[in-house]
Design a protein around this motif. Structure first.
Motif, PDB file in Angstrom:
ATOM      1  N   GLN A   1       0.820  -1.122   0.043  1.00 30.39           N
ATOM      2  CA  GLN A   1      -0.006  -0.057  -0.013  1.00 30.39           C
ATOM      3  C   GLN A   1       0.821   1.234  -0.128  1.00 30.39           C
ATOM      4  N   GLY A   2       0.086   2.243  -0.591  1.00 31.13           N
ATOM      5  CA  GLY A   2       1.040   3.591  -0.598  1.00 31.13           C
ATOM      6  C   GLY A   2       1.961   3.978   0.528  1.00 31.13           C
ATOM      7  N   SER A   3       1.423   3.784   1.662  1.00 21.51           N
ATOM      8  CA  SER A   3       2.054   4.247   2.919  1.00 21.51           C
ATOM      9  C   SER A   3       3.225   3.225   3.358  1.00 21.51           C
ATOM     10  N   ASN A   4       3.528   2.091   2.528  1.00 23.01           N
ATOM     11  CA  ASN A   4       4.813   1.281   2.926  1.00 23.01           C
ATOM     12  C   ASN A   4       6.003   2.331   2.578  1.00 23.01           C
ATOM     13  N   ARG A   5       6.602   2.205   3.553  1.00 17.28           N
ATOM     14  CA  ARG A   5       7.871   2.928   3.733  1.00 17.28           C
ATOM     15  C   ARG A   5       9.060   1.967   2.538  1.00 17.28           C
ATOM     16  N   LEU A   6       9.585   2.747   1.717  1.00 13.69           N
ATOM     17  CA  LEU A   6      10.606   1.845   0.848  1.00 13.69           C
ATOM     18  C   LEU A   6      11.808   1.449   1.621  1.00 13.69           C
ATOM     19  N   GLU A   7      12.379   0.541   1.259  1.00 12.73           N
ATOM     20  CA  GLU A   7      13.473  -0.201   2.116  1.00 12.73           C
ATOM     21  C   GLU A   7      14.650   0.798   1.760  1.00 12.73           C
ATOM     22  N   ASN A   8      14.685   1.504   0.593  1.00 14.28           N
ATOM     23  CA  ASN A   8      16.003   2.470   0.309  1.00 14.28           C
ATOM     24  C   ASN A   8      15.424   3.612  -0.172  1.00 14.28           C
ATOM     25  N   PRO A   9      14.839   4.470   0.509  1.00 14.88           N
ATOM     26  CA  PRO A   9      14.052   5.801   0.077  1.00 14.88           C
ATOM     27  C   PRO A   9      15.159   6.631  -0.187  1.00 14.88           C
TER      28      PRO A   9
ATOM     29  N   GLY B   1       3.529  12.663 -10.607  1.00 16.83           N
ATOM     30  CA  GLY B   1       4.559  13.268  -9.878  1.00 16.83           C
ATOM     31  C   GLY B   1       5.604  13.965 -10.817  1.00 16.83           C
ATOM     32  N   ALA B   2       6.392  14.662 -10.317  1.00 16.30           N
ATOM     33  CA  ALA B   2       7.414  15.379 -10.835  1.00 16.30           C
ATOM     34  C   ALA B   2       8.190  14.561 -12.043  1.00 16.30           C
ATOM     35  N   THR B   3       8.674  13.233 -11.382  1.00 17.46           N
ATOM     36  CA  THR B   3       9.218  12.210 -12.494  1.00 17.46           C
ATOM     37  C   THR B   3       8.434  10.725 -12.056  1.00 17.46           C
ATOM     38  N   GLY B   4       9.161   9.913 -13.066  1.00 15.48           N
ATOM     39  CA  GLY B   4       8.703   8.518 -12.703  1.00 15.48           C
ATOM     40  C   GLY B   4       9.700   7.720 -12.022  1.00 15.48           C
ATOM     41  N   PHE B   5       9.431   6.632 -11.435  1.00 14.97           N
ATOM     42  CA  PHE B   5      10.239   5.700 -10.942  1.00 14.97           C
ATOM     43  C   PHE B   5       9.954   4.282 -11.129  1.00 14.97           C
ATOM     44  N   ILE B   6      10.744   3.263 -10.461  1.00 12.71           N
ATOM     45  CA  ILE B   6      10.489   1.600 -10.875  1.00 12.71           C
ATOM     46  C   ILE B   6      10.597   1.313  -9.504  1.00 12.71           C
ATOM     47  N   THR B   7       9.553   0.357  -8.855  1.00 15.44           N
ATOM     48  CA  THR B   7       9.706  -0.313  -7.749  1.00 15.44           C
ATOM     49  C   THR B   7       9.635  -1.964  -7.922  1.00 15.44           C
ATOM     50  N   ARG B   8       9.961  -2.599  -6.818  1.00 19.30           N
ATOM     51  CA  ARG B   8       9.699  -3.984  -7.025  1.00 19.30           C
ATOM     52  C   ARG B   8       9.055  -4.322  -5.641  1.00 19.30           C
ATOM     53  N   VAL B   9       7.886  -4.867  -5.662  1.00 18.84           N
ATOM     54  CA  VAL B   9       7.284  -5.498  -4.419  1.00 18.84           C
ATOM     55  C   VAL B   9       7.572  -6.910  -4.298  1.00 18.84           C
ATOM     56  N   ASN B  10       8.282  -7.175  -3.006  1.00 22.33           N
ATOM     57  CA  ASN B  10       8.916  -8.496  -2.816  1.00 22.33           C
ATOM     58  C   ASN B  10       8.032  -9.197  -1.853  1.00 22.33           C
ATOM     59  N   LEU B  11       7.092  -9.987  -2.674  1.00 24.59           N
ATOM     60  CA  LEU B  11       5.885 -10.498  -1.811  1.00 24.59           C
ATOM     61  C   LEU B  11       6.215 -11.462  -0.980  1.00 24.59           C
ATOM     62  N   ASP B  12       7.426 -11.986  -0.793  1.00 22.94           N
ATOM     63  CA  ASP B  12       7.740 -12.841   0.350  1.00 22.94           C
ATOM     64  C   ASP B  12       8.465 -12.290   1.295  1.00 22.94           C
TER      65      ASP B  12
ATOM     66  N   ALA C   1       9.737  -4.351   6.437  1.00 24.78           N
ATOM     67  CA  ALA C   1      10.867  -3.584   6.304  1.00 24.78           C
ATOM     68  C   ALA C   1      11.563  -3.784   4.905  1.00 24.78           C
ATOM     69  N   HIS C   2      11.321  -4.821   4.313  1.00 17.21           N
ATOM     70  CA  HIS C   2      11.923  -5.130   3.032  1.00 17.21           C
ATOM     71  C   HIS C   2      10.891  -5.252   1.869  1.00 17.21           C
ATOM     72  N   ARG C   3       9.542  -4.696   2.109  1.00 10.34           N
ATOM     73  CA  ARG C   3       8.499  -5.155   1.233  1.00 10.34           C
ATOM     74  C   ARG C   3       8.683  -4.552  -0.160  1.00 10.34           C
ATOM     75  N   VAL C   4       9.137  -3.465  -0.264  1.00  9.08           N
ATOM     76  CA  VAL C   4       9.186  -2.562  -1.423  1.00  9.08           C
ATOM     77  C   VAL C   4      10.532  -2.012  -1.660  1.00  9.08           C
ATOM     78  N   THR C   5      11.270  -2.434  -2.880  1.00 14.45           N
ATOM     79  CA  THR C   5      12.447  -1.889  -3.215  1.00 14.45           C
ATOM     80  C   THR C   5      12.244  -0.812  -4.282  1.00 14.45           C
ATOM     81  N   LEU C   6      13.129   0.418  -4.055  1.00 12.26           N
ATOM     82  CA  LEU C   6      13.153   1.285  -5.199  1.00 12.26           C
ATOM     83  C   LEU C   6      14.304   0.883  -6.001  1.00 12.26           C
ATOM     84  N   LEU C   7      14.105   0.616  -7.508  1.00 10.11           N
ATOM     85  CA  LEU C   7      15.107   0.272  -8.399  1.00 10.11           C
ATOM     86  C   LEU C   7      15.506   1.250  -9.089  1.00 10.11           C
ATOM     87  N   ALA C   8      14.832   2.311  -9.531  1.00  6.22           N
ATOM     88  CA  ALA C   8      15.465   3.197 -10.603  1.00  6.22           C
ATOM     89  C   ALA C   8      14.545   4.449 -10.408  1.00  6.22           C
TER      90      ALA C   8
END
Length: 539
Positions: free
Chosen positions: A63-71, A139-150, A154-161
């Motif tokens: 969900q949107g309020s999931n803090r990214l593991e690497n914000p 938003g001002a720019t786009g980005f790519i995320t990976r939701v880690n289903l397993d 704390a590690h649920r969503v990773t910011l990739l690029a």
């Protein structure tokens, strides 16, 4: 009751005289019988829960309020940027230069893959093997995320690029897919002259704009065929015909043929041309001018394209080839398509190949005008449609186009698509706030039986009636105020069924889906508001 391959019993057709929208339980026996649900009404200030067929259950994957593991400072959360609070402070109202809440990032099209050896920001953490990749649309720019289903929270969503390898900010993304030959994630930007296609490695370490080969356009849906070609569906709204609220057909369907399936930077872009049944000439774009004050919004050919029982010859026309134009600057695909006499559609958004068809049947939608006052709604595609392109094989240069379903006020704004088995395809709505208000209904997801006769009263089953979460309800109330930047009502997007196979045999359409079994999983995104990624399972 219709029993699909794999044992799923789908009540996917409602005939005239039956309960509206499949209300009541249809069928019994082995598998799952889907019961239709009523649409949710839009009422000012009222939050309403999503409703699924009672045989189904929904689970929050992220969900949107999931803090990214690497914000990073601008992108701290899965669904919110870092430019404000997640909710307005009590009594705070937007104003010019003053944001009362953070900008929503709108995670969009889902791509599910089963992968081994994926790493993340924590070198000591096991991220598992099941992942959902997404580009973000606002938003001002786009980005790519990976939701880690397993993974844990704390590690649920990773910011990739957030930028290309050469440092250019990524655009807002819409569509996505995985190309197993190039071994790249592909993301599309629905931004006209600023749009196009970007490719990325699975870890985001190498992200590149490949629009020099695929062109610039309002690209949204993107899908491989078994030959390694890419089929791209454009959503580019046309000019409004004065006094009608009807828009010109202005979007095209493309096929990109790479010279080498492993290298998407070299190849030729083709566009679909449909031939008139009346004249035999291509049905081409017609601008609004003195001689044509309505363009081709109300032409006989546009009406024919939205008439049941008719079929049209088609041809792929090459509009760009890197062999003769190797320039790296992205070219205007929409302009070249018009110059080549290609056939425009009413905002097609996504398409997919029918499983079991050998990639000989491609189904795509038209969103239409999303306006209940459009005078093109009756007969000229204003409510949108589902269309089928048939070819002898995916590499064929000719084929036939036919109408599968004409939209109406209750079934319109069709956007994302996925097949649940060989004969049943789901299309979901993005009707928009204005049409929600006009018809008093929020968005829905429908299941179509491709063996049904929609020309004579059959209707698809509504298996998901989207509601409106508290954040979206608040945003709807603030919409239109000076300084407010977010959308209002929730939107259904990213409907995606896959078994996650990353090999060429896993291209969507190559294998027969077995819903909720055999590794097949079903996801959708409730965009806007809380920005929730859902997984649908058997109840």
């Amino acid at each position: 009751m219709l029993v699909a391959a794999g044992g799923l019993a789908l009540a996917a057709t409602v005939v005239a005289g039956a309960p509206a929208q499949g209300m009541g339980r249809h069928g019994a026996g082995r598998g799952l019988a889907l019961t239709g649900v009523p649409a949710n009404a839009k009422v000012a200030g009222l939050t309403v829960a999503n409703a699924l067929s009672p045989e189904l259950a929904g689970w929050v994957a992220a969900q949107g309020s999931n803090r990214l593991e690497n914000p990073v400072a601008d992108i701290p959360f899965f669904g919110y940027r870092g430019d404000g609070p997640l909710l307005p402070a009590p009594g705070d109202l937007p104003a010019a230069g003053h944001l009362v809440e953070a900008s929503k990032t709108e995670p969009d099209k889902n791509t599910y893959l089963v992968l081994h050896g994926q790493r993340g920001a924590d070198p000591h953490y096991d991220y598992g093997t099941h992942f959902v990749f997404q580009g973000h649309e606002a938003g001002a720019t786009g980005f790519i995320t990976r939701v880690n289903l397993d993974a844990d929270t704390a590690h649920r969503v990773t910011l990739l690029a957030t930028a290309t390898t050469d440092g250019k900010p990524l655009p807002n993304f819409d569509g996505s897919t995985w190309d197993p030959w190039a071994r790249r994630l592909l993301f599309t930007a629905e931004l006209g002259a600023g749009g196009g296609v970007w490719q990325s490695t699975l870890d985001g370490s190498r992200t590149e704009d490949i629009s020099g080969a695929l062109g610039r356009g309002g690209y949204e849906g993107i899908q491989n065929d078994s030959a390694g070609n890419l089929w791209v569906v454009e959503d580019s709204g046309g000019a409004t015909v004065p006094g009608t609220n009807a828009k010109l057909p202005n979007s095209f369907v493309y096929r990109y043929v790479p010279g080498d399936r492993g290298d998407l930077t070299q190849g030729k872009l083709q566009v679909l041309q449909v031939f008139s049944r009346r004249t035999g000439a291509p049905i081409a774009f017609q601008a609004i001018d003195a001689a044509h004050p309505q363009g081709n919004a109300f032409s006989d050919d546009t009406k024919d394209l939205h008439t049941y029982g008719l079929s049209f010859g088609t041809k792929w026309v090459t509009i760009h080839d890197t062999a003769t134009d190797p320039a790296s600057a992205g070219f205007d695909a929409n302009a070249l398509a018009k110059a080549a006499g290609a056939t425009p559609f009413k905002r097609p958004e996504n398409g997919q190949f029918r499983p079991g068809s050998g990639f000989r049947e491609f189904y795509f939608d038209e969103t239409g005008d999303t306006n209940a006052t459009s005078t093109a709604n009756d007969g000229y595609g204003g409510w949108g449609a589902v269309l089928k392109l048939s070819q002898a094989d995916p590499k064929a240069d000719t084929g036939t186009l036919s109408l599968v379903y004409n939209g109406d006020k209750e079934h319109t704004g069709l956007d994302n698509v996925t097949f649940l088995d060989n004969d049943h395809v789901a299309f979901v709505e993005d009707a928009g706030d204005s049409l929600h208000t006009q018809r008093g209904l929020l968005d829905s997801a429908y299941l179509f039986d491709l063996r049904a006769d929609y020309a004579h009263g059959a209707q698809p089953v509504r298996f998901l009636a989207e509601g409106r979460d508290p954040s979206a309800t608040l945003d709807s109330a603030l919409s239109g105020r000076t300084g407010f930047q977010n959308d209002g009502d929730n939107e259904i997007t990213g409907i995606h069924a896959s078994n996650g196979d990353p090999s060429p045999q896993g291209v969507l359409g190559a294998q027969r889906p077995t819903p909720f079994g055999g590794g097949w999983r079903l996801f959708w995104t409730q965009q806007h508001g809380d920005n929730v990624l859902w997984e649908i399972t058997r109840r």
